[in-house]
Design a protein around this motif. Structure first.
Motif, PDB file in Angstrom:
ATOM      1  N   UNK A 263      -0.435 -64.623  22.835  1.00 28.17           N
ATOM      2  CA  UNK A 263      -0.046 -63.278  23.264  1.00 28.17           C
ATOM      3  C   UNK A 263       1.306 -63.352  23.957  1.00 28.17           C
ATOM      4  N   UNK A 264       2.221 -62.469  23.586  1.00 25.32           N
ATOM      5  CA  UNK A 264       3.528 -62.390  24.241  1.00 25.32           C
ATOM      6  C   UNK A 264       3.412 -61.523  25.488  1.00 25.32           C
ATOM      7  N   UNK A 265       3.641 -62.149  26.649  1.00 29.39           N
ATOM      8  CA  UNK A 265       3.706 -61.435  27.922  1.00 29.39           C
ATOM      9  C   UNK A 265       5.181 -61.257  28.248  1.00 29.39           C
ATOM     10  N   UNK A 266       5.731 -60.098  27.888  1.00 27.25           N
ATOM     11  CA  UNK A 266       7.175 -59.906  27.961  1.00 27.25           C
ATOM     12  C   UNK A 266       7.680 -59.967  29.404  1.00 27.25           C
ATOM     13  N   UNK A 267       6.954 -59.358  30.332  1.00 30.83           N
ATOM     14  CA  UNK A 267       7.411 -59.349  31.720  1.00 30.83           C
ATOM     15  C   UNK A 267       7.482 -60.753  32.311  1.00 30.83           C
ATOM     16  N   UNK A 270       6.884 -65.212  28.770  1.00 29.77           N
ATOM     17  CA  UNK A 270       6.008 -66.282  28.318  1.00 29.77           C
ATOM     18  C   UNK A 270       5.195 -65.867  27.106  1.00 29.77           C
ATOM     19  N   UNK A 271       4.686 -66.872  26.412  1.00 31.99           N
ATOM     20  CA  UNK A 271       3.616 -66.705  25.431  1.00 31.99           C
ATOM     21  C   UNK A 271       2.389 -67.391  26.011  1.00 31.99           C
ATOM     22  N   UNK A 272       1.279 -66.668  26.087  1.00 36.11           N
ATOM     23  CA  UNK A 272       0.056 -67.211  26.673  1.00 36.11           C
ATOM     24  C   UNK A 272      -0.918 -67.580  25.553  1.00 36.11           C
ATOM     25  N   UNK A 273      -1.581 -68.695  25.733  1.00 38.83           N
ATOM     26  CA  UNK A 273      -2.506 -69.232  24.732  1.00 38.83           C
ATOM     27  C   UNK A 273      -3.932 -69.174  25.263  1.00 38.83           C
ATOM     28  N   UNK A 283       0.569 -71.761  29.075  1.00 37.04           N
ATOM     29  CA  UNK A 283       1.691 -70.849  28.893  1.00 37.04           C
ATOM     30  C   UNK A 283       2.860 -71.619  28.292  1.00 37.04           C
ATOM     31  N   UNK A 284       3.634 -70.960  27.466  1.00 35.58           N
ATOM     32  CA  UNK A 284       4.841 -71.560  26.922  1.00 35.58           C
ATOM     33  C   UNK A 284       6.008 -70.598  27.126  1.00 35.58           C
ATOM     34  N   UNK A 285       7.190 -71.157  27.234  1.00 37.99           N
ATOM     35  CA  UNK A 285       8.366 -70.327  27.496  1.00 37.99           C
ATOM     36  C   UNK A 285       8.735 -70.372  28.959  1.00 37.99           C
ATOM     37  N   UNK A 286       8.959 -69.215  29.549  1.00 36.09           N
ATOM     38  CA  UNK A 286       9.397 -69.109  30.930  1.00 36.09           C
ATOM     39  C   UNK A 286      10.764 -68.471  31.017  1.00 36.09           C
ATOM     40  N   UNK A 287      11.170 -68.112  32.228  1.00 37.46           N
ATOM     41  CA  UNK A 287      12.391 -67.338  32.447  1.00 37.46           C
ATOM     42  C   UNK A 287      13.600 -68.235  32.664  1.00 37.46           C
ATOM     43  N   UNK A 288      14.721 -67.797  32.119  1.00 33.71           N
ATOM     44  CA  UNK A 288      16.019 -68.403  32.395  1.00 33.71           C
ATOM     45  C   UNK A 288      17.056 -67.319  32.170  1.00 33.71           C
TER      46      UNK A 288
END
Length: 612
Positions: A263-267, A270-273, A283-288
Motif C-alpha cells: 500500500x502506498x502511504x503518500x503522506x 512510504x510503501x507499507x507491506x 516499510x520501504x521508501x521514506x522521505x528525502x
C-alpha cells in the motif's frame, strides 16, 4: 478538497481546442453600440503577433510523469505517464519498450489477466476507456464503459473472470461491469461503518478472489468478496510504523504468490507491506526532500512527495509511480531499492512549459509564468531570455508548489505572488525568486483560501485573490495580513472566480467568473459597476471567463470554452474582437508598453500580441 478537482474529459488537461494557424495581423470587424442608439456601428481593431516567450520554443515536458501502474499478463509493466498523455511499456528489468498507446488523464490502470486488455480510469464524469490488444501486440481504442452516474471514476481493476471493477472516489462506491461492458451491480456507500467507503482508490484481487480496496479517508484497507460482500478491514491512522500517516493513501497491489499486500502511504513517503490478513511486515521508501528550487535531488529509494499508483511485476518487484521526481521507482520485496526509470530522471528543461496557466509582467518588462504541470514558476527577461525557475512538486512547505495557477507582480518592487491552487495557499517571492511568505490554508474563514486561482497586486501593494471555491475575492495587505472579503451582492453573483486584475488608472477590480461566463467590474471596496461578456445584444458572449487584463481602452478575457482571447470595449462593454490564433488561452497580462501576453496550453507557450 484534497483530491484533484474533476476536469471535463473533452481534451483532458489541455482541452479539445481547435488549432489555428498563427496569424501575424488580423483585421477583426466587431460591433459597438453607439451612445443613445441601439444600432451597431462598425469598428475595426488590428491584432499583431509579436512572437513567443521563450523564442525559439523549448520542449518543457519531463521524460516521465509516473502515475498509473499495472502489470501485463507476461509480467511486464505499464506506467501511466499522466502529463505526457501516454502509457509507457517497460520490461521487468526496466528496459523501456516504448509507448503502448496515447490517451489523457491516466490516473488508474487495470489489465484483464486473460487477454491483456487495458482499462484507463480518470476523473472524467462518465467514462472508463478500454484499450484492446491485437494479434500483433499493438493496442487500439475499444468501446468505453460509460455511466452518467460516475462522478470521479479514477481507479480500476479486473478480476480473473474479466469483470471490471471501477472505484468512484467521490461516491464511495464500486461499480462492477461484465467483460462486455454491461453494468452488473454496485456496492459501497459513503461512510465510516463496516462495508462503507470514503474515497475508495486503488484495488486489487488476491489469489482467493477477494477484493482489497484502499479506503483512503478511513485510513484503512477494506476487503470484500468479488460479489461485494464485506469481509474485514485492516490498518488505521497514527504515528506508529504499522499505521498510515493520515488519509492520503494511493496505490495498492498484491503479490499473489507470496500473499503480500503493498500500500502506498503518500503522506509518509512510504510503501507499507502487509500479509493478506493485515499483519504489518515492513516499510520501504521514506522521505528525502528535494532541492528547494528545482528537481531532481531525491535519491533512488526515497520519495519527496509520496508515490502514486503501484504494481507487482512478474518477478515480484514493486513498481511505484513517483510523479514528483519524474520517474517510477522499483523496490525488491525485502524493501531495498532496485532501480528507477528513467535513471537519471529527465526533468523538464528550463524555459519550457507543460500546461502554463498564469502569466504576469513586472515593472521592468520581465515575464513570470506559472508552469503548472511542472510545479514551478519561471522568470524571463523582457527580451524573452530565461532567468530562473523556482518550485518543486509538493505540498504546503517552502518552495513546494501544488499546481500553481495565477501569478502577479508587485508594481512597486517586482516581487511575485503565486496562487498555489491545490495547497490553497498564496506564496510571495521577491524579484530574485527568494521565498518571502506564505498565507492561507484550506478553509472558508477569514484569511483562509479554498483553491485560489489568481492574485492581483494593486499599485499600493494590496493583494486581491480570486478565491475560487469560496466564491469570493479575498484581500490582503502587502505583508500578507488579511483585510477583508468581497462577496456576491448588489448586482452580481460570483460562481467560480478564476481571475482578477486591478485597473492601475483608478483601482477598479475586474473579476473573471468562470462558471458565470462574465467579467464583473467592481470598485475596490466591492461595489458593483458593470458586467462584460454576458449581454448578447452587445456582441459575442463569453463561455468561460478564466483570466482578465485591462488597458486604457479594452478588457481582455481568456475563454477556455473557445480557446480564444475575447476583447471588449472598456467604456461601452461591447464586443470588440477576438484573438483566434491561440490554442487554449489560459493566463493573460499586459505590460506598461501595451504588449499582451497570453499563456497557451495547447502548444505550451506564451505568445505576445499588440492590439491597436
Amino acid at each position: 478538497m484534497p483530491h484533484p478537482s474533476p476536469r471535463p474529459r473533452t481534451g483532458g488537461h489541455r482541452g479539445s481546442l481547435r488549432l489555428r494557424a498563427a496569424t501575424v495581423c488580423l483585421m477583426l470587424t466587431s460591433m459597438l453600440v453607439v451612445s443613445g442608439s441601439t444600432a451597431p456601428a462598425a469598428h475595426a481593431i488590428t491584432i499583431t503577433s509579436l512572437g513567443t516567450v521563450p523564442s525559439p520554443a523549448v520542449n518543457g515536458h519531463a521524460g516521465l510523469y509516473g502515475w498509473g501502474a499495472a502489470t501485463l499478463p507476461d509480467g511486464s509493466v505499464i506506467i501511466g505517464d499522466i502529463w505526457n498523455d501516454r502509457v509507457v511499456h517497460f520490461a521487468k528489468d526496466g528496459t523501456n519498450l516504448g509507448v503502448l498507446f496515447r490517451t489523457q488523464e491516466i490516473y488508474g490502470l487495470g489489465v484483464d489477466p486473460r487477454n491483456g486488455t487495458v482499462y484507463v480510469a480518470s476523473s472524467s464524469c462518465c467514462t472508463v476507456e478500454r484499450w484492446v490488444r491485437s494479434g500483433s501486440g499493438s493496442y487500439s481504442r475499444g468501446a468505453s464503459i460509460t455511466n452518467q452516474n460516475f462522478t470521479y471514476p479514477s481507479r480500476v481493476t479486473v478480476g480473473s473472470d474479466g469483470r471490471v471493477y471501477i472505484a468512484d472516489m467521490l461516491e464511495g462506491k464500486i461499480y462492477v461491469y461484465s467483460p462486455g461492458g454491461g453494468l452488473q451491480f454496485s456496492f459501497g456507500t459513503e461512510g465510516a461503518g463496516q462495508g462503507q467507503l470514503r474515497q475508495p482508490r486503488a484495488m486489487a484481487f488476491d489469489g482467493q478472489n477477494r477484493l482489497f480496496v484502499v479506503d483512503a479517508y478511513n485510513s484503512r484497507i477494506s476487503v470484500f468478496t468479488a460479489e461485494g460482500r464485506f469481509l474485514y478491514t485492516f490498518g488505521s491512522a497514527g504515528g506508529q510504523p504499522s499505521q498510515f500517516r493520515g488519509t492520503n493513501l494511493r496505490g495498492l497491489s498484491i503479490d499473489r504468490a507470496n500473499g503480500w499486500v503493498y500500500v502506498v502511504d503518500m503522506n509518509a513517503d512510504m510503501v507499507k507491506k502487509f500479509t493478506l490478513s493485515g499483519q504489518w511486515l515492513l516499510n520501504m521508501g521514506g522521505s528525502a526532500a528535494q532541492n528547494a528550487t528545482q528537481c531532481c535531488s531525491t535519491p533512488v529509494g526515497k520519495f519527496s512527495d509520496g508515490g502514486r499508483e503501484m504494481t507487482v511485476a512478474g518477478d515480484g518487484k514493486i513498481w511505484v509511480g513517483d510523479m514528483a521526481n519524474f520517474r517510477a521507482q522499483v523496490f525488491n520485496p525485502s524493501g531495498t531499492p532496485a532501480f528507477a526509470v528513467p535513471n537519471p530522471a529527465q526533468p523538464p528543461a528550463p524555459g519550457g512549459f507543460n500546461g502554463p496557466q498564469g502569466v504576469a509582467v513586472d515593472r521592468n518588462g520581465n515575464v513570470i509564468v506559472s508552469d503548472t504541470w511542472n510545479f514551478r514558476i519561471q522568470k524571463f527577461s523582457a527580451s524573452g531570455q530565461f532567468l530562473w525557475q523556482r518550485g518543486v512538486r509538493g505540498r504546503f512547505s517552502g518552495y513546494a508548489l501544488n499546481y500553481p495557477r495565477g501569478v502577479s507582480a508587485d508594481p512597486r518592487d517586482g516581487s511575485i505572488v503565486v496562487a498555489d491552487n491545490f495547497s490553497s495557499l498564496l506564496k510571495k517571492f521577491d524579484a530574485n525568486g527568494n521565498l518571502v511568505w506564505r498565507i492561507g490554508g484550506q478553509g472558508g474563514g477569514n484569511g483562509q483560501l479554498n483553491h485560489p486561482s489568481a492574485p492581483a497586486v494593486g499599485p499600493d501593494g494590496t493583494i486581491y485573490v480570486a478565491d475560487s471555491w469560496n466564491e469570493r475575492i479575498s484581500v490582503f495587505s502587502p505583508g500578507g495580513a488579511f483585510q477583508r472579503n468581497i462577496t456576491s451582492g448588489g448586482g452580481f453573483t460570483m460562481r467560480n472566480p478564476r481571475g482578477v486584475t486591478v485597473d492601475p488608472s483608478n483601482g477598479d477590480l475586474y473579476v473573471a467568473d468562470y462558471a458565470g461566463g462574465a467579467v464583473y467590474r467592481l470598485r475596490n471596496n466591492g461595489q458593483y459597476v458593470s458586467t462584460y461578456g454576458r449581454d448578447g445584444s452587445l456582441g459575442a458572449t463569453i463561455g468561460q471567463a478564466n483570466q482578465v487584463a485591462v488597458d486604457a481602452r479594452y478588457v481582455y478575457v481568456t475563454d477556455p470554452s473557445s480557446g480564444d482571447v475575447m476583447i471588449y470595449s472598456k467604456s461601452t462593454r461591447a464586443f470588440a474582437g477576438r484573438i483566434t490564433a491561440v490554442n487554449g488561452a489560459q493566463g493573460i497580462s499586459i505590460s506598461s508598453s501595451g504588449v499582451l501576453y497570453v499563456s497557451e496550453r495547447g502548444p505550451d507557450r506564451v505568445s505576445m500580441w499588440r492590439v491597436t
